[in-house]
Design a protein around this motif. Structure first.
Motif, PDB file in Angstrom:
ATOM      1  N   PHE A 128       3.769   7.578   1.275  1.00  0.00           N
ATOM      2  CA  PHE A 128       3.544   8.604   0.243  1.00  0.00           C
ATOM      3  C   PHE A 128       3.843   9.999   0.805  1.00  0.00           C
ATOM      4  CE2 PHE A 128       0.484  10.857  -2.776  1.00  0.00           C
ATOM      5  CZ  PHE A 128       1.158  10.523  -3.939  1.00  0.00           C
ATOM      6  N   PRO A 188       1.760  16.799   7.565  1.00  0.00           N
ATOM      7  CA  PRO A 188       2.469  15.532   7.752  1.00  0.00           C
ATOM      8  C   PRO A 188       3.867  15.818   8.312  1.00  0.00           C
ATOM      9  CG  PRO A 188       2.480  16.140   5.429  1.00  0.00           C
ATOM     10  CD  PRO A 188       1.717  17.211   6.163  1.00  0.00           C
ATOM     11  N   GLY A 209      -4.316  20.791   4.801  1.00  0.00           N
ATOM     12  CA  GLY A 209      -4.520  19.656   5.689  1.00  0.00           C
ATOM     13  C   GLY A 209      -3.681  19.753   6.933  1.00  0.00           C
ATOM     14  N   PRO A 210      -3.951  18.816   7.845  1.00  0.00           N
ATOM     15  CA  PRO A 210      -3.072  18.708   9.011  1.00  0.00           C
ATOM     16  C   PRO A 210      -1.687  18.317   8.487  1.00  0.00           C
ATOM     17  CG  PRO A 210      -4.691  16.900   8.964  1.00  0.00           C
ATOM     18  CD  PRO A 210      -4.984  17.764   7.791  1.00  0.00           C
ATOM     19  N   PHE A 265       2.289  11.393   3.466  1.00  0.00           N
ATOM     20  CA  PHE A 265       1.121  12.014   4.081  1.00  0.00           C
ATOM     21  C   PHE A 265       0.752  11.276   5.376  1.00  0.00           C
ATOM     22  CE2 PHE A 265       1.321  14.110   0.150  1.00  0.00           C
ATOM     23  CZ  PHE A 265       0.770  15.358   0.383  1.00  0.00           C
ATOM     24  N   PRO A 299       0.554   2.848   3.370  1.00  0.00           N
ATOM     25  CA  PRO A 299       0.763   3.510   2.061  1.00  0.00           C
ATOM     26  C   PRO A 299       0.697   5.034   2.137  1.00  0.00           C
ATOM     27  CG  PRO A 299      -0.740   1.648   1.833  1.00  0.00           C
ATOM     28  CD  PRO A 299      -0.516   1.831   3.303  1.00  0.00           C
ATOM     29  N   HIS A 300      -0.171   5.581   2.985  1.00  0.00           N
ATOM     30  CA  HIS A 300      -0.265   7.041   3.069  1.00  0.00           C
ATOM     31  C   HIS A 300       0.993   7.628   3.696  1.00  0.00           C
ATOM     32  CE1 HIS A 300      -4.229   6.343   1.751  1.00  0.00           C
ATOM     33  NE2 HIS A 300      -4.743   5.995   2.913  1.00  0.00           N
ATOM     34  N   SER A 330      -0.033  12.374   8.064  1.00  0.00           N
ATOM     35  CA  SER A 330      -1.199  12.930   8.761  1.00  0.00           C
ATOM     36  C   SER A 330      -2.502  12.336   8.242  1.00  0.00           C
ATOM     37  CB  SER A 330      -1.202  14.456   8.634  1.00  0.00           C
ATOM     38  OG  SER A 330      -0.894  14.848   7.311  1.00  0.00           O
ATOM     39  N   SER A 331      -2.427  11.471   7.238  1.00  0.00           N
ATOM     40  CA  SER A 331      -3.581  10.680   6.809  1.00  0.00           C
ATOM     41  C   SER A 331      -3.312   9.193   7.023  1.00  0.00           C
ATOM     42  CB  SER A 331      -3.906  10.943   5.337  1.00  0.00           C
ATOM     43  OG  SER A 331      -4.494  12.221   5.168  1.00  0.00           O
TER      44      SER A 331
END
Lengths: 338, 338
Positions: free
Chosen positions: B97, B287, B284-285, B99, B93-94, B101-102
């Motif tokens: 979405f 994506p 953040g890191p 992201f 899911p991340h 990197s998460s």
């Protein structure tokens, strides 16, 4: 006239003061149709903000214009108006960018827990209705001045959109208005975090689809349960403590947005933690003026009924009881009749 | 094979190690076309991150697939591929979405300052080209793996759009890529904050319209001068210190967005100050995987030339000099030939 003054934490009085006067050509004097007590009034009442001199309380207002300064162009005596708790010229670059609460001339409204009030920067601040609204709409119109506008901004800053999942942290009046806002913005799922039956019921009435009574890590775990382990796209932080902010951040999914409107008291963010969590933050005093005409229309055509957030009505003379009832969480929000 | 190991702050060595092997069925082994040193490699090199055991350095990579694990479906031996420094399955899911990197399975790439590297989660991480690209495109394709993707994310998180004003804090390789990204996204004004002539020149080449050499409060005052007292809609923070973050926040207008991609070291945000400033934060890191196919296309059709950010080229054997040159700011970014 009788007005509300805060002398010290816990010491709020309704006492005789001079009537307000036009001080600047951009001022207006209004006769309030009703007024109310804000959750943020409780910060100084509880001693969380310093009180160094008697404060003229009240910043939520709507009413009839009785006198206008010589430079005022957009409102005239006899009109019904609502204005934001943030006074703004609505013409500076920050206002035009939609952040009227950072207006170059920004002032904060004071002295509105009284029958008459001076509204500075009237042309930029006030929005007039075409007709005098019926009495039953007054509480909802009053709500647009701050509590609804602030909940709306939380939802806007949190990026709530059609079909999204929103979590509301805080079951005070602003949080409840955040629920209403998320509903209007089309959120498919609105999870209200509340442990108080009456507030849970109000949240459901305003559009919450789920209620979570747990807080902190347990509350976050429940949010994860409800979102397939993912977290929410949008989180509305409507309290302002470190605990509520941490809870809000942890409820959001990576890339999710936190709109925070509870005035932070003692809140710190660790940069590296925020970085690796990839959560987006936007907060501040709500630019209510951006939303005000739209919100007033929603009230006037009876699409929304934010006035339901007032669960205690008192005459102005009993304002101290209104503060106490909210402080002790016996009331969500107190309307003061004039 | 020879590979790069960091033993302690300042002690980086090119030494003989075993060739990487497929460890999981989702792994791929690639032969790198080139590799490079990242600004973030300097954190442990400078002792800002703890080094408890020898670290296999390098996380930026592109090259030819030489072996694939049994579960790999989307790439095959002989293909040229680029991957993000963040390894992701691109299906959770991340990831969906945007992201990555998460990613639920996120790992960080290591060991890429070497002729061969193992890439975990290959199906989700790697993007293959249709044909083997010509040699002169290798530096730019390598740049998409991290430094360009990170600058791009900074601009994306900062909400850069057609006609907007962007400020870039940090004239390292990521900051310079942020300039390039803002230019591609249509920013009308791109203000690079840099006091180094060679980096100023590169910033101008990548699309900066203004250069400001002042820092801190003076730098902020110059940004205000250039923006009619208002500040910028978008600020790209590409350093990661308290000073640079404060500068970035103060350069933004109320309602403006700060995209921060410098890994924060010792950075704290005060909640109340952030609230009243009304600045939006997302970091953040990066994506990179979200942007990677698009960025590779921009390179392959020669719309952009991010490879110009490499101003020092060394053989892998001289990697230690590459670190020193960047540490002493004699080089912006070091490409390592294999």
């Amino acid at each position: 006239m009788l007005a509300t003054m805060l002398y010290a934490p816990g010491d709020v009085r309704c006492e005789e003061v001079d009537e307000p006067k036009i001080l600047k050509p951009t001022d207006v004097i209004i006769r309030l149709s009703a007024t109310c007590i804000c959750g943020s009034d409780l910060w100084p009442f509880r001693g969380a903000n310093e009180v160094t001199a008697p404060m003229a309380m009240g910043h939520e207002y709507c009413g009839i214009v009785v006198e206008v300064g010589s430079a005022v162009r957009t409102v005239r005596p006899g009109q019904f108006v609502v204005g934001s708790f943030c006074l703004s010229d609505n013409t500076c670059p920050h206002c035009r960018f939609g952040f009227q609460s950072s207006c170059e001339q920004r002032e904060f409204m004071t002295g509105a827990q009284a029958p008459l009030a001076r509204v500075p920067l009237a042309d930029g601040t006030l929005v007039a209705t075409d007709e005098i609204p019926s009495d039953d709409l007054i509480p909802s119109l009053l709500a647009t001045s701050d509590v609804l506008g602030t909940g709306w901004y939380a939802a806007d800053a949190a990026g709530v959109q059609e079909g999204s999942t929103a979590v509301v942290v805080g079951d005070g009046a602003v949080g409840l208005m955040g629920v209403l806002a998320a509903k209007q913005m089309g959120a498919a799922r609105i999870i209200a975090m509340s442990r108080h039956k009456t507030r849970q019921d109000l949240a459901l009435e305003f559009g919450a689809t789920d209620i979570i009574s747990e807080r902190g890590d347990e509350g976050v775990a429940r949010i994860k349960d409800l979102t397939g382990g993912v977290g929410a796209e949008s989180v509305l932080e409507c309290v302002g403590t470190q605990e509520s902010m941490t809870q809000a951040i942890n409820c959001a999914r990576p890339g999710g947005k936190i709109g925070f409107v509870g005035v932070p008291h003692g809140v710190q963010f660790d940069g590296q933690s925020l970085f690796f969590q990839q959560k987006s933050l936007l907060g501040g005093p709500a630019p209510v003026r951006r939303f005000l005409p739209y919100l007033m229309d929603l009230v006037l055509d009876r699409t929304i009924n934010p006035g339901k957030v007032f669960d205690l009505e008192l005459p102005l003379a009993d304002v101290a009881e209104g503060y106490r009832a909210m402080d002790e969480r016996r009331a969500v929000k107190t309307l003061l009749r004039l």
